[in-house]
Motif scaffolding. Sequence first.
Motif, mmCIF file in Angstrom:
data_model
loop_
_atom_site.group_PDB
_atom_site.id
_atom_site.type_symbol
_atom_site.label_atom_id
_atom_site.label_comp_id
_atom_site.label_asym_id
_atom_site.label_seq_id
_atom_site.Cartn_x
_atom_site.Cartn_y
_atom_site.Cartn_z
ATOM 1 N N SER A 176 0.808 -1.148 -0.077
ATOM 2 C CA SER A 176 0.108 -0.195 -0.260
ATOM 3 C C SER A 176 0.752 1.301 -0.606
ATOM 4 O O SER A 176 0.228 2.270 -0.713
ATOM 5 N N TRP A 228 -5.924 -0.402 -3.051
ATOM 6 C CA TRP A 228 -4.916 0.602 -2.687
ATOM 7 C C TRP A 228 -4.559 1.525 -3.841
ATOM 8 O O TRP A 228 -4.899 3.031 -3.846
ATOM 9 N N CYS A 283 1.884 2.158 -3.987
ATOM 10 C CA CYS A 283 0.557 2.972 -4.242
ATOM 11 C C CYS A 283 -0.007 3.569 -4.190
ATOM 12 O O CYS A 283 -0.052 4.879 -4.575
#
Length: 293
Positions: free
Chosen positions: A110, A165, A113
Amino acid sequence: MTIDTDRPELRNGFPPQQQQPPGLTSDMDPLPDHGEDSYEGHGRLQGLRTLITGGDSGIGRAVALAYAREGADVAFTYLPEEKPDADRTTELVEAAGVTCRAIEADLRTSAACDQVVAETVEALGGLDVLVNNAGYQMAREEAVEDLTDENISRTLTTNLEALLWMCRAAVPHLGEGASIINVSSIQAFSPSTALLDYAATKAGINNLTVNLAAQLGPRGIRVNAVAPGPIWTPLQPATQSTEKLEVFGQETPLGRAGQPAEVAPAFVFLASRAEASYVSGTVLGVTGGKPVF
């Protein structure tokens, strides 16, 4: 845009070849058509700021090229081993006279992202269109008992978790009229047993697309998906057996595999605020005639 669909290799299958994932365009025989010589822009995305995951090759490159020629600034992600493809995509996008930012990133966390979205917003001054194109498959494993933990994790994380994400990070930057375009697959509707995990993720993307469209609709953000059929991209020689490549795409009603350039116009349409302003929560098939329902 005119695609030469009479090329013999499109009708007679592809020669034996194998690569390691994710594969490179330059090692493919024949080379895919991304619209380099055929796509003509008409200003339909003028001034939009777009982010395409996995935009270095295949469908991602064709979309990046089309967006650029339609007047959009483009940021895209690529894996380190895809740098040669990313450099070529950058050349094509910049030749259209727009801003381009190539971002090296593995989207399986995450944090990565979040960083990609932040870098895009900084480079382009904002974000109007997110294309969740990055994906992974491995079709050389035929049975469920042959699936490795590594490949299951890579498929699920790349195809589903990273998509969520990316959406979570991007939505705060998207205003009214913005859009998210996810990449589904014919596999979501007609799954192959050799793509057990991949097909499941694509069915999940369809569900997520419809659900997210309902959630974001009141904010004026459209969410759609494109479901390609068999398209000639580096992922094919990198994940398919040589036997399957010999007949790749011939099971479609059109009798051949598609080229990335034949998929890109669907992404242009869905990103267009003028042409697709009332289109949200749909899955648009580009499948050579295979049904998407």
